[in-house]
Design a protein around this motif. Structure first.
Motif, mmCIF file in Angstrom:
data_model
loop_
_atom_site.group_PDB
_atom_site.id
_atom_site.type_symbol
_atom_site.label_atom_id
_atom_site.label_comp_id
_atom_site.label_asym_id
_atom_site.label_seq_id
_atom_site.Cartn_x
_atom_site.Cartn_y
_atom_site.Cartn_z
ATOM 1 N N LEU A 50 0.838 -1.207 0.000
ATOM 2 C CA LEU A 50 0.000 0.000 0.000
ATOM 3 C C LEU A 50 0.868 1.249 0.000
ATOM 4 O O LEU A 50 0.613 2.196 -0.744
ATOM 5 N N LEU A 51 1.929 1.254 0.833
ATOM 6 C CA LEU A 51 2.785 2.437 0.921
ATOM 7 C C LEU A 51 3.498 2.706 -0.397
ATOM 8 O O LEU A 51 3.694 3.857 -0.783
ATOM 9 N N ASP B 49 -11.531 -1.075 0.148
ATOM 10 C CA ASP B 49 -11.250 -0.226 -1.015
ATOM 11 C C ASP B 49 -9.755 -0.015 -1.213
ATOM 12 O O ASP B 49 -9.261 -0.006 -2.354
ATOM 13 N N LEU B 50 -9.002 0.156 -0.108
ATOM 14 C CA LEU B 50 -7.557 0.336 -0.238
ATOM 15 C C LEU B 50 -6.911 -0.929 -0.795
ATOM 16 O O LEU B 50 -6.060 -0.870 -1.684
ATOM 17 N N ASP C 49 -2.721 10.318 2.984
ATOM 18 C CA ASP C 49 -2.275 10.116 1.604
ATOM 19 C C ASP C 49 -2.859 8.848 0.996
ATOM 20 O O ASP C 49 -3.243 8.838 -0.186
ATOM 21 N N LEU C 50 -2.955 7.776 1.785
ATOM 22 C CA LEU C 50 -3.540 6.535 1.261
ATOM 23 C C LEU C 50 -5.010 6.740 0.947
ATOM 24 O O LEU C 50 -5.504 6.324 -0.100
ATOM 25 N N LEU C 51 -5.748 7.417 1.852
ATOM 26 C CA LEU C 51 -7.180 7.618 1.630
ATOM 27 C C LEU C 51 -7.437 8.476 0.404
ATOM 28 O O LEU C 51 -8.393 8.260 -0.335
ATOM 29 N N PRO C 56 3.515 9.470 -4.693
ATOM 30 C CA PRO C 56 4.005 8.705 -3.546
ATOM 31 C C PRO C 56 3.629 9.368 -2.216
ATOM 32 O O PRO C 56 3.572 10.612 -2.144
ATOM 33 N N VAL C 57 3.391 8.541 -1.202
ATOM 34 C CA VAL C 57 3.153 9.021 0.158
ATOM 35 C C VAL C 57 4.254 10.020 0.536
ATOM 36 O O VAL C 57 5.400 9.841 0.132
#
Lengths: 207, 207, 207
Positions: A50-51, B49-50, C49-51, C56-57
């Motif tokens: 995910l990251l 969702d992620l 950031d993921l949501l 990139p994060v």
């Protein structure tokens, strides 16, 4: 099957065994065993994917990882009563899982061409977060934060070894092997001989 | 509004009610009620969702989900004192939330054409992770891991029912209804009649 | 360096200090300090950031954030014994971290043109989730859910201030400054003077 995939499989299998053993300490049923085993087995690698925005997430792409973890949980469910000292098994199996998960995470970030700091962090996250989720969910003291033991330090040392080896122009294979060896050696030394870094000690224990 | 969206709304509403009731046990203020309600209500679907890289995340796309959860929390804040046995309400409402969230998660993964193992897992994750976050954050024993009860097993059975029904060429609507019915039936049987799977029992309780 | 990046750096630095202080209460070694500091420092922004699918994060893009957090942890490791009342420091530093993280999260969501409800939620998530992870992992009572204190309410009030200011056609800079000021003012008032919202009180404390 590539070396990286093999590392992912090995890490999933061994982490699943530790998850199922911890589930046995919480006296769950067989589906609970499988749930904790899967969470532990794929937790760290999932956060890594995910990251890094690496989609599909490794086990969404290949459900065999889940079947492997669930199968391992089933075997532990019917055999755990044969084991004398389960916590000892958890600790030692976890050390092997760490020693394959850290190279797996490091290798994945290297393959994406990430800078060294990120590579090291991805190795640390892949190695430690599955076990952390296992312990938080099952209400055990997290191994990763146990006082007076090396854990996250082993992951860091292993990942730095890999990055250094690559920088010294070694191939990825040997670099990841060295990473796993450093990781396991330090962790085993900490478990067996009490190796540790100085811990912070306040005069009055809590203020 | 599609059937899937309707399931998402229903699951958000009922999970929000359980979150607010748990917040009442922790004696939070009204914003704390809303925070726990939202976390519980959208937690499972957000992870789904992620993991599936399904962007925008359902409630980022449609903020009404959040307003619904916060509104439910407000209503619970002013009415919870009328309720005799709040924990009983949490457990029963949670069973309904599970019975709508599992089909919601299963349906979303089916609509993306994922393989059966992933569909089942997404149903299980959507159904169980919001409640797990609620309980970890509020320091309750997680319902999902309560010993001698069916919970994650109900989610799994429901999701497998849906996958089997689709495989038998049923339409999505009836398949998801069957999923919810199996899920709720098993959970209700476990709460009311103590149905359970054999749990792991060690001779010496902890080793 | 843009104002938003500056806010991110400030929030990482101050949250890292609180993480390291909490690690000192758990008596970890220096790598454990760095681990908890990094988790606290980047946890909230990472979830944001993921949501928002913002890749990139932020810290994967710029590893300096991690080096900053780890450096702060190292400094706390060698100086924390000089501090009289560490928990008081944690609480006050955390209030400053909140007052920069909420505008950072709000600003990032505004820059992506998200609707007001999502902007407010992103501010709240960025401000509170890093500290929540710190407290769950280190087994402290989460500050964010402490009874009879304003915390998540301050984040909400600050984020709503920013959204209102933007709606009133203020520039982003002043709007985010107002956001931070409201956030910190309310939190400081709660710590120093006991400001709070009415909490839910049941007659029999737990049912």
């Amino acid at each position: 099957m590539s070396f990286l995939t093999l590392l992912d499989y090995a890490s999933v299998l061994v982490f699943a065994l530790t998850g199922a053993l911890v589930a046995s300490r919480a006296q769950l049923d067989v589906v609970g065993f499988a749930f904790v085993a899967c969470l532990t087995a794929v937790g760290g690698g999932t956060v890594r994917d995910l990251l890094l925005d690496r989609h599909p997430v490794f086990w969404v792409d290949d459900p065999n990882f889940i079947l492997l973890a669930a199968g391992a949980a089933g075997i532990v469910f019917v055999t755990a009563h044969l084991v004398e000292s389960r916590m000892k098994w958890v600790i030692w199996l976890d050390s092997f899982a760490l020693a394959v998960a850290v190279p797996a995470g490091t290798g994945a970030a290297l393959a994406m061409g990430k800078p060294p700091v990120i590579v090291v962090l991805m190795g640390m996250a892949t190695g430690s977060l599955g076990g952390l989720m296992r312990d938080v969910v099952c209400n055990e003291v997290p191994l990763v934060l146990k006082q007076g033991e090396l854990y996250i330090s082993c992951a860091m040392a292993g990942a730095i070894t890999a990055v250094t080896a690559i920088w010294a122009r070694l191939d990825t294979g040997p670099a990841l092997l060295a990473c796993g060896a450093v990781c396991w050696g330090l962790r085993a030394g900490s478990i067996a001989f009490g190796w540790h870094l100085p811990v912070y000690k306040s005069r009055p224990p809590r203020s």
